[in-house]
Design a protein around this motif. Sequence first.
Motif, PDB file in Angstrom:
ATOM      1  N   GLY A  49     -10.475 -11.715  -5.376  1.00 45.73           N
ATOM      2  CA  GLY A  49     -10.478 -11.501  -4.330  1.00 45.73           C
ATOM      3  C   GLY A  49     -11.784 -10.541  -4.023  1.00 45.73           C
ATOM      4  O   GLY A  49     -12.048 -10.370  -2.792  1.00 45.73           O
ATOM      5  N   GLY A  50     -12.121  -9.669  -4.971  1.00 45.80           N
ATOM      6  CA  GLY A  50     -12.689  -8.280  -4.368  1.00 45.80           C
ATOM      7  C   GLY A  50     -11.942  -7.776  -3.837  1.00 45.80           C
ATOM      8  O   GLY A  50     -11.064  -7.570  -3.174  1.00 45.80           O
ATOM      9  N   ASP A  51     -13.265  -6.234  -3.496  1.00 43.00           N
ATOM     10  CA  ASP A  51     -12.813  -5.107  -2.490  1.00 43.00           C
ATOM     11  C   ASP A  51     -11.154  -4.323  -2.979  1.00 43.00           C
ATOM     12  O   ASP A  51     -10.632  -4.116  -2.081  1.00 43.00           O
ATOM     13  N   VAL A  52     -10.989  -4.434  -3.743  1.00 38.12           N
ATOM     14  CA  VAL A  52      -9.939  -3.785  -5.019  1.00 38.12           C
ATOM     15  C   VAL A  52     -10.957  -2.163  -4.927  1.00 38.12           C
ATOM     16  O   VAL A  52     -11.637  -1.953  -5.896  1.00 38.12           O
ATOM     17  N   ALA A  53      -9.755  -1.165  -4.685  1.00 32.24           N
ATOM     18  CA  ALA A  53      -9.432  -0.048  -4.369  1.00 32.24           C
ATOM     19  C   ALA A  53      -8.674   0.558  -5.790  1.00 32.24           C
ATOM     20  O   ALA A  53      -7.893  -0.105  -6.113  1.00 32.24           O
ATOM     21  N   VAL A  54      -9.348   1.604  -6.646  1.00 31.84           N
ATOM     22  CA  VAL A  54      -8.751   1.715  -8.096  1.00 31.84           C
ATOM     23  C   VAL A  54      -8.180   2.697  -7.854  1.00 31.84           C
ATOM     24  O   VAL A  54      -9.418   4.201  -8.065  1.00 31.84           O
ATOM     25  N   LEU A  55      -6.993   3.112  -7.781  1.00 37.73           N
ATOM     26  CA  LEU A  55      -6.727   4.957  -8.259  1.00 37.73           C
ATOM     27  C   LEU A  55      -6.086   4.735  -9.530  1.00 37.73           C
ATOM     28  O   LEU A  55      -5.259   3.909 -10.008  1.00 37.73           O
ATOM     29  N   SER A  56      -6.978   5.796 -10.316  1.00 35.86           N
ATOM     30  CA  SER A  56      -6.708   6.115 -11.831  1.00 35.86           C
ATOM     31  C   SER A  56      -5.679   7.131 -11.770  1.00 35.86           C
ATOM     32  O   SER A  56      -6.041   8.378 -11.252  1.00 35.86           O
ATOM     33  N   GLY A  57      -5.220   7.771 -12.984  1.00 30.72           N
ATOM     34  CA  GLY A  57      -4.201   8.686 -13.382  1.00 30.72           C
ATOM     35  C   GLY A  57      -4.392   9.424 -14.560  1.00 30.72           C
ATOM     36  O   GLY A  57      -5.346   7.746 -15.535  1.00 30.72           O
ATOM     37  N   ALA A  58      -3.589  10.189 -15.073  1.00 33.54           N
ATOM     38  CA  ALA A  58      -3.511  10.285 -17.093  1.00 33.54           C
ATOM     39  C   ALA A  58      -2.875   9.156 -17.575  1.00 33.54           C
ATOM     40  O   ALA A  58      -3.881   9.121 -18.563  1.00 33.54           O
ATOM     41  N   GLY A  59      -2.591   8.413 -17.427  1.00 31.71           N
ATOM     42  CA  GLY A  59      -2.207   7.445 -18.246  1.00 31.71           C
ATOM     43  C   GLY A  59      -3.408   6.163 -18.615  1.00 31.71           C
ATOM     44  O   GLY A  59      -3.415   5.565 -20.056  1.00 31.71           O
ATOM     45  N   LEU A  60      -4.471   6.139 -17.687  1.00 32.48           N
ATOM     46  CA  LEU A  60      -5.610   5.423 -19.008  1.00 32.48           C
ATOM     47  C   LEU A  60      -6.818   6.340 -19.920  1.00 32.48           C
ATOM     48  O   LEU A  60      -7.117   5.778 -20.226  1.00 32.48           O
ATOM     49  N   SER A  61      -6.247   7.351 -19.893  1.00 32.96           N
ATOM     50  CA  SER A  61      -7.042   8.454 -20.592  1.00 32.96           C
ATOM     51  C   SER A  61      -6.359   8.385 -21.788  1.00 32.96           C
ATOM     52  O   SER A  61      -6.686   9.054 -23.164  1.00 32.96           O
ATOM     53  N   THR A  62      -4.996   8.195 -21.844  1.00 28.52           N
ATOM     54  CA  THR A  62      -4.405   8.773 -23.431  1.00 28.52           C
ATOM     55  C   THR A  62      -4.763   8.209 -24.477  1.00 28.52           C
ATOM     56  O   THR A  62      -4.402   8.575 -25.321  1.00 28.52           O
ATOM     57  N   GLU A  63      -5.211   6.342 -24.282  1.00 26.78           N
ATOM     58  CA  GLU A  63      -5.848   5.640 -25.371  1.00 26.78           C
ATOM     59  C   GLU A  63      -7.408   6.675 -26.058  1.00 26.78           C
ATOM     60  O   GLU A  63      -7.777   6.505 -26.853  1.00 26.78           O
ATOM     61  N   SER A  64      -6.989   7.453 -25.468  1.00 32.63           N
ATOM     62  CA  SER A  64      -8.879   8.396 -25.623  1.00 32.63           C
ATOM     63  C   SER A  64      -8.324   9.857 -26.454  1.00 32.63           C
ATOM     64  O   SER A  64      -9.077  10.243 -26.976  1.00 32.63           O
ATOM     65  N   GLY A  65      -7.398  10.153 -26.853  1.00 32.08           N
ATOM     66  CA  GLY A  65      -6.739  10.913 -27.399  1.00 32.08           C
ATOM     67  C   GLY A  65      -5.949  11.676 -26.438  1.00 32.08           C
ATOM     68  O   GLY A  65      -6.111  13.272 -26.458  1.00 32.08           O
ATOM     69  N   ILE A  66      -6.285  11.834 -24.475  1.00 32.48           N
ATOM     70  CA  ILE A  66      -5.763  12.553 -23.767  1.00 32.48           C
ATOM     71  C   ILE A  66      -4.304  12.610 -23.419  1.00 32.48           C
ATOM     72  O   ILE A  66      -4.652  11.198 -22.970  1.00 32.48           O
ATOM     73  N   PRO A  67      -3.384  13.300 -23.476  1.00 29.83           N
ATOM     74  CA  PRO A  67      -2.514  13.287 -23.156  1.00 29.83           C
ATOM     75  C   PRO A  67      -1.729  12.793 -21.705  1.00 29.83           C
ATOM     76  O   PRO A  67      -2.838  13.567 -20.681  1.00 29.83           O
ATOM     77  N   ASP A  68      -1.207  12.763 -21.210  1.00 28.88           N
ATOM     78  CA  ASP A  68      -0.320  12.702 -19.466  1.00 28.88           C
ATOM     79  C   ASP A  68       0.250  13.626 -19.496  1.00 28.88           C
ATOM     80  O   ASP A  68       1.237  14.381 -20.702  1.00 28.88           O
TER      81      ASP A  68
END
Length: 275
Positions: free
Chosen positions: A10-29
Amino acid sequence: MAELARLVEGGDVAVLSGAGLSTESGIPDYRGPTSTVRTPMTFQVFTGDPAARQRYWARSHLGWRTIARAAPNAGHRAVAHLQDQGLLAGVITQNVDGLHQSAGARDVVELHGNLDRVVCLTCGDALAREELESRLTQANPGFDAHAATLNPDGDVELPDEQVRGFHIADCQTCHGGMLKPDVVFFGETVPAERVRACFRLVESARLLLVLGSSLTVMSGRRFVLRAAKLGIPVAIVNQGATRGDPYAALTVDGPLGVVLPELARRAAGRVGAGT
């Protein structure tokens, strides 16, 4: 996944991201399934204790090498793809690694700042982290410590004997001012205008999508509470329970690098089909 895609398409989505998004890049949370318990540097300790400041910069000098080399993962790229499809109203991130932008996301609000910048607490001058790293390397030619564990705020664990003798750098603009990464430390306040911008984004959105945050601290959870108060649906994708779950219309427990590409594929596919 079908319900999550229906909400996002439906669009108009506000995203709020945290450390869990970057763990797969090798940065721990701090609080995910692979995190370890530790006490992060606080603003009060950093500014009030020269020895603690020395320890921080020695450890961060090593940790920055990993942060600088980190690459966006499939989750970051999926968020950028959703934005390219016109489905996002904006992105707020609690992360300080810049990986959203590296993946192609635009106009990201960095709630807690970014480790790639350094600011002088005395005169307010700012400089690129690469410039400071060059100065630290020159000031510490014999520093050969090796990092054992990287922390989410970009520093590492080092024994005291490897920190002794490390020379920190001061501001060259005001000649002696205290330098600090341009990030919000624990115990420090997020700039008020930045918080207001985040609230405006959430309040004008049709959906708040939380990605990889346990929402343990109020810094991020307040946006979930505001959305819930205004009747804006909240969807949460995270590994493990979060403190925002009671306010969520939908929760998905799974690795973001798997869930988000599938979400982007389904939501973009439905938009393209005109459904």
